[in-house]
Design a protein around this motif. Structure first.
Motif, short mmCIF file in Angstrom:
data_model
loop_
_atom_site.label_atom_id
_atom_site.label_comp_id
_atom_site.label_asym_id
_atom_site.label_seq_id
_atom_site.Cartn_x
_atom_site.Cartn_y
_atom_site.Cartn_z
N TYR A 170 38.84 -0.15 8.17
CA TYR A 170 39.36 -1.23 7.36
C TYR A 170 38.77 -2.54 7.88
O TYR A 170 38.59 -2.70 9.09
N ALA A 171 38.49 -3.48 6.98
CA ALA A 171 37.93 -4.75 7.44
C ALA A 171 38.09 -5.81 6.36
O ALA A 171 38.33 -5.50 5.18
N GLY A 172 37.95 -7.05 6.76
CA GLY A 172 37.92 -8.16 5.83
C GLY A 172 39.10 -9.10 5.94
O GLY A 172 40.01 -8.90 6.73
N ASN A 173 39.03 -10.14 5.11
CA ASN A 173 40.10 -11.13 5.01
C ASN A 173 40.37 -11.38 3.54
O ASN A 173 39.59 -12.09 2.90
N PRO A 174 41.41 -10.73 2.99
CA PRO A 174 42.35 -9.85 3.67
C PRO A 174 41.73 -8.48 3.96
O PRO A 174 40.82 -8.02 3.26
N CYS A 175 42.27 -7.81 4.98
CA CYS A 175 41.77 -6.52 5.40
C CYS A 175 42.00 -5.47 4.31
O CYS A 175 43.07 -5.42 3.70
N LYS A 176 40.97 -4.66 4.05
CA LYS A 176 41.09 -3.61 3.04
C LYS A 176 40.35 -2.36 3.50
O LYS A 176 39.53 -2.40 4.42
N PHE A 177 40.65 -1.25 2.85
CA PHE A 177 40.03 0.04 3.17
C PHE A 177 38.53 -0.02 2.90
O PHE A 177 38.10 -0.49 1.86
N ILE A 178 37.73 0.46 3.87
CA ILE A 178 36.28 0.51 3.72
C ILE A 178 35.81 1.96 3.53
O ILE A 178 35.09 2.26 2.58
N LYS A 179 36.22 2.84 4.48
CA LYS A 179 35.79 4.24 4.36
C LYS A 179 36.68 5.12 5.23
O LYS A 179 37.26 4.66 6.20
N PRO A 180 36.76 6.42 4.88
CA PRO A 180 37.55 7.34 5.71
C PRO A 180 36.78 7.68 6.99
O PRO A 180 35.55 7.54 7.04
N LEU A 181 37.51 8.09 7.99
CA LEU A 181 36.85 8.60 9.20
C LEU A 181 36.45 10.04 8.95
O LEU A 181 37.17 10.80 8.32
N VAL A 182 35.31 10.41 9.44
CA VAL A 182 34.80 11.75 9.20
C VAL A 182 35.25 12.69 10.30
O VAL A 182 35.39 12.38 11.41
#
Length: 182
Positions: A170-182
């Motif tokens: 998760y990242a950003g401002n505001p924080c949001k989902f980026i990708k699942p962990l593999v």
């Protein structure tokens, strides 16, 4: 109900009440002592951290470290925090096991009324919960009332304004989902 009880319950309270002032003064004193120690003085550093936050296992916090009360912070086993950690713990902050914080992380349970007149005399808080195996990158800010699920990775510079499910990046401002962990 005392002002401390109101504070911990997330209700509006008077932060300038004598008991709360004394508790904050003690935490500031302990943080100051901790931050003045030589990095090699591990026994003294651990004594202060144990007196301040009572970790549940292995815990290493780099200087500088600042908190409001300390007594409202619970960290699990194998906790590491890099330099300049700030925790405003007017409500409970619970951190799981195997958690890592990058430098300049800020967790704030403290918040204030939007109404300017009300804001002059009261504040309140909302607890923060961080699960197991979480990594917060550098300069991450966690806002009041947030829960972060197990195995979450929060990217550097993120501002977490909503709950994080976990098991992903998760990242950003505001924080949001980026990708699942593999």
């Amino acid at each position: 109900m005392t002002e401390k009880e109101k504070m911990l319950a997330g209700q509006a309270y008077d932060a300038w009440e004598p008991e709360l002032l004394a508790l904050r003064a003690n935490a500031k004193k302990l943080c100051h002592q901790f931050n003045q120690l030589c990095p090699s003085e591990n026994d003294k550093r651990n004594q202060i951290i144990n007196a301040l936050i009572s970790p549940k296992g292995k815990c290493h916090i780099e200087a500088n470290f600042f908190c409001d009360y300390g007594i409202n912070i619970e960290v699990g086993d194998n906790f590491y925090a890099n330099h300049n950690l700030v925790i405003l713990d007017v409500c409970k902050v619970k951190v799981g096991n195997n958690v890592m914080f990058g430098p300049n992380v800020m967790l704030s349970t403290a918040t204030h009324p939007l109404d300017a007149i009300e804001r002059r005399s009261t504040e309140y808080g909302k607890p923060i919960v961080i699960g197991n195996d979480v990594w917060l990158g550098g300069n991450v800010s966690i806002l009041p009332g947030i829960t972060i699920g197990d195995k979450a990775v929060i990217g550097a510079g993120s501002v977490v304004t909503k709950d994080i499910a976990g098991n992903g990046v998760y990242a950003g401002n505001p924080c949001k989902f980026i990708k699942p962990l593999v």
